[in-house]
Design a protein around this motif. Sequence first.
Motif, mmCIF file in Angstrom:
data_model
loop_
_atom_site.group_PDB
_atom_site.id
_atom_site.type_symbol
_atom_site.label_atom_id
_atom_site.label_comp_id
_atom_site.label_asym_id
_atom_site.label_seq_id
_atom_site.Cartn_x
_atom_site.Cartn_y
_atom_site.Cartn_z
ATOM 1 N N UNK A 19 3.772 1.367 -1.630
ATOM 2 C CA UNK A 19 4.170 1.446 -3.037
ATOM 3 C C UNK A 19 3.021 2.000 -3.873
ATOM 4 N N UNK A 20 1.812 1.534 -3.572
ATOM 5 C CA UNK A 20 0.646 2.017 -4.309
ATOM 6 C C UNK A 20 0.514 3.522 -4.161
ATOM 7 N N UNK A 21 0.711 4.019 -2.937
ATOM 8 C CA UNK A 21 0.606 5.463 -2.709
ATOM 9 C C UNK A 21 1.672 6.217 -3.493
ATOM 10 N N UNK A 22 2.882 5.650 -3.530
ATOM 11 C CA UNK A 22 3.945 6.320 -4.290
ATOM 12 C C UNK A 22 3.598 6.336 -5.768
ATOM 13 N N UNK A 54 -0.109 9.585 6.197
ATOM 14 C CA UNK A 54 -1.342 8.835 5.959
ATOM 15 C C UNK A 54 -1.167 7.323 6.048
ATOM 16 N N UNK A 55 -0.025 6.859 5.575
ATOM 17 C CA UNK A 55 0.108 5.413 5.446
ATOM 18 C C UNK A 55 0.950 4.795 6.557
ATOM 19 N N UNK A 66 3.220 12.920 2.774
ATOM 20 C CA UNK A 66 1.866 12.379 2.776
ATOM 21 C C UNK A 66 1.882 10.874 3.104
ATOM 22 N N UNK A 70 0.009 6.191 10.917
ATOM 23 C CA UNK A 70 -1.163 5.591 11.557
ATOM 24 C C UNK A 70 -0.944 4.140 11.967
ATOM 25 N N UNK A 71 -0.045 3.479 11.284
ATOM 26 C CA UNK A 71 0.238 2.096 11.647
ATOM 27 C C UNK A 71 1.293 1.995 12.745
ATOM 28 N N UNK A 91 0.752 6.442 -6.972
ATOM 29 C CA UNK A 91 -0.328 7.402 -7.195
ATOM 30 C C UNK A 91 0.209 8.830 -7.205
ATOM 31 N N UNK A 142 1.839 10.252 -4.441
ATOM 32 C CA UNK A 142 1.892 10.860 -3.114
ATOM 33 C C UNK A 142 3.342 11.146 -2.753
ATOM 34 N N UNK A 186 0.824 -1.210 0.000
ATOM 35 C CA UNK A 186 0.000 0.000 0.000
ATOM 36 C C UNK A 186 0.858 1.259 0.000
#
Lengths: 362, 337, 326
Positions: free
Chosen positions: C219-222, C234-235, C230, C238-239, C224, C226, C217
């Motif tokens: 990698x997915x954000x990058x 965001x990613x 961010x 929070x974890x 996209x 982000x 997730x």
Amino acid sequence: MSDASPHAQNSPLLEVKNLSTSFRTEHGVVHAVDDVSFVLDRGKTLGVVGESGSGKTVLARSIMGLLPKRNVIREGHVLYEGEDVISYNEKQMSKVWGAEMAMVFQDPMTSLNPVMKIGKQITESLRHHLGVDKDEANATATALLRQVGIPEPERRLSEYPHQLSGGMRQRVTIAIALACGPKVLFADEPTTALDVTVQAQILDLLDDLQRDRHMAMILVSHDLGVVASRTDEIMVMYGGKVVEQASTSELFGNVRMPYTEALLRSIPRIEDPSHTRLEAIPGRPPNLLSPPTGCNFAPRCRYVQERCLVEEPPLESENGHAWRCWYPVGTDSKREALARNLAPGVPIGIPAPGSMSSVGDR
Amino acid sequence: MAGSGTAHLRDASAAILRAENLVVEFPLGSTGLKVHAVSDVSLDLLPGETLGLVGESGSGKSTTARALMQMPTPNSGSVFLEQKNLTELSGSDLRELRPQMQMIFQDPISSLNPRRKVTDIVAEPLKIWKRGTTVEQYELVDRVLESVGIDPEGARSRRPSEFSGGQCQRICIARSLMLEPKLLICDEPVSALDVSVQAQILNLLQDLKEQHGLTMLFIAHDLAVVKNVSDRVAVMYLGKLCEVGDPDALYSTPAHPYTKTLLDSIPHPDPDAPKGDFAGLSGEIPSPVAPPSGCRFRTRCPNAQELCEQVEPVMTAVGEDHYVACHFPLLGTPVTL
Amino acid sequence: MPAPSPDNAGRPAADSVFAASGDIATEVTRIADGDARDLDALRKLDPDQIDGARPKKRLGLFFWFAAGFFILVVVLAITAPWLPIKNPAKIVGRPRIAPNSQFWFGTDALGRDIFCRVIWGARASLAVGFLSILFGGVVGTAVGVAAGYLRGKTETVLMVAMDVLLSFPALLLALAIVNFTDSKTILTVSIALGLVAVAPTARLVRANALIYGQKDFVLAARLLGANHVRILRREILPNIVPPLLSFSIIAIAVAMVAEGGLSFLGLSIDAASTATWGNMIVSGKPALENGAPWISLIPSAVLFLTVLALNFSGDRIREYTDVKEG
């Protein structure tokens, strides 16, 4: 087991009678395996096919007595050479494990101890079960590794699992499973983690070993392709229940259970031309905590009728071919059922085969 | 040194994506050795086309996908997205192009942040690019979720762990479509899913591809899956392309011995299927740290000759839209499917 | 040489170090463990429907007891100046009066009211606990995230620094700082104790940042588009926050006890100016054998109960907010 040996010759190697396994969970009781019966003879292979959650893995472990005692309820009989081993305690079972029944797992990386040399992992169970000395155990281990097709076995004994490729690791786990000469080998998705060319090698290896040792095998897989050419009999499991059971050629030649049929139709086939529309099965496997009333597969079945949603079909059997369906495939009643469902204005919310993908698996 | 060739590439001006001579190497710890993950791979995609990239683990197919996405930037070679060379773009220019190419992954569960609500996850692309008002954003989220078969109502308050693998993959697909990309790279999108759910996702991808006019690179190890979705198939082995072509031709008359081995290894869901003359593949895939000279498949190839050791084969045409990198291609030996 | 797979290059190998053994007997225990996972898998079969049947997660009565006690202590500490209680520094009666209806907790060796000193002491003790962990947490998180997310040379340098910091005996380090600054205020003591907390926090955060930084997730954000800020906000954060929070709660408790330890060595907040639970316990030491054990025991008990309440409620909150991954 000594008491049983007189009739051991007459009784089948492994007979499972009405085996049920349930888990007590905080959300209620889950019937992971529900009333499964089969007979397995020496030298034969039984294929157990199902998706995740179908109970196929639990079945294999349940027969071997490998489930934890806590919160697990096992009912029925597991007759090994005529002796019911279901009531055996762990100490009694430990004599059965390895020497009588052994298991090969899906993921060779986690079933091998990463910090122990391969030689040690093989010889440990040899020494434990057979009480042989170190040199003899090492010699046997080398021979085993050679048998499972590992080049330079002497050198491998002092290597660690991470130094081997996935296929080689699986060969090692097979060698470990075979170390004490079991009569039944459980192979739980033995090739799922492997590449297709390696898968072919491992399946061939299992075939050869089984023939040489006249061993019985239970091959658990989600892949109908894997079991089709490697088994004598197949059990298809769905939601903890056996939904179809027949000899391999009968099952593939004469499918009766709609689930089996749907599964065969939904997998892309190499011989079909590119872009052949797949007949997806809508929905997803049942929730075993609150299984649907009636037939487990009914909510996803293209032939579904009122009756299927209300009454659970029994496992019916004809000439050794058993299925669990009110309207088995290939009968007139089934054709009528399908015609009714495909007719315009069908009351039951069953999607036509073509529009299935857009329905989603909710 | 002879490369793997570019004979299979088509008109550069027509291609939506064109990768030329991609090389990706990773340093192996501090040993000074290198993992040759992708070595001189070229491929192209025409608009609306699905290219299936098939190979076993270690073939470098996922690394190729990431190299196309510049994540990381390939060590050499160029990637053109509609004639813009991505490898030469600055970080911010590359970022501007990101919305045009999206990716979905093998493990749908790890692809979704477990601590965020599903609708927020799907809205994230719009938030990153500040597209529309919040209301508009969530309206679009609802529409897209619905189009992939997820009930938006249910997704609002739920986190990914409350969805099954198949549903999570649908959510990932929804997220990848939010910015209306031209190119979608699917890295083993169905291999973690149950058999009965696989077909749903494959059909969904097919439908969405038509609806959105997507161009897709579809990576998988399952040859049957790849054949089903692809307009063109490329076979990879140890960081190189072996064979490229139309799926029906490539599967019925494979020209590369490796392709034939792959096809012969597939177990058929039919007990009476002829086993053919399949002898299985001998040995292990060589280490990508020290790949074989010449043809990389030669160490396991039944037809290997001295030439294969000395000279690397180059892509050559063996039929209409059928190219192979082999000195001794198999011709006219159809496989028993 | 293991053949590294290019597909997985750059990713750490699966950490299955504790997973298994080849021996059949150990195999069994592994399977037993594995089946705990199977049960989970069964539960996961249909979360949609299970959801309805799933009993709402409850914090439980004990949690409310513990949390209630802790909140009470905090509220009393904050409102101490306005409470109708006696001046903690004032001598209000004879020394060493046993607890009674007038002096609930008795009086200390100088004749000061222990009850009001416990409340005033809570101010200092809690302040030291929170401030030190706030300091340690902020610095440690920054270091940990920088190391675990950015990787590379930054990571090497930072983690060596943390290892050096960790290799000092914790109390000795605090001791040196207090000694060095030669001022025994809440702030210096907090910084001293906070510094001790930096390295463990940084290691915890780095480990989590490493794990989550590798997730698809991220990698997915990058992909996209982000940016790092961010993605961190965001990613990744929070974890990281939940494990960090439960760690911090325990760390606060440890810091409060450590403050008591420093008091014992006479290196914490000056007993003459400010009452802390630590220096109250120390001041009661001579009286332990002189027939006035409450002088020490009462602040000890309050400290013990507060720490216990904090630990317990922290654990429960962690379980409550735990999100199942996959």
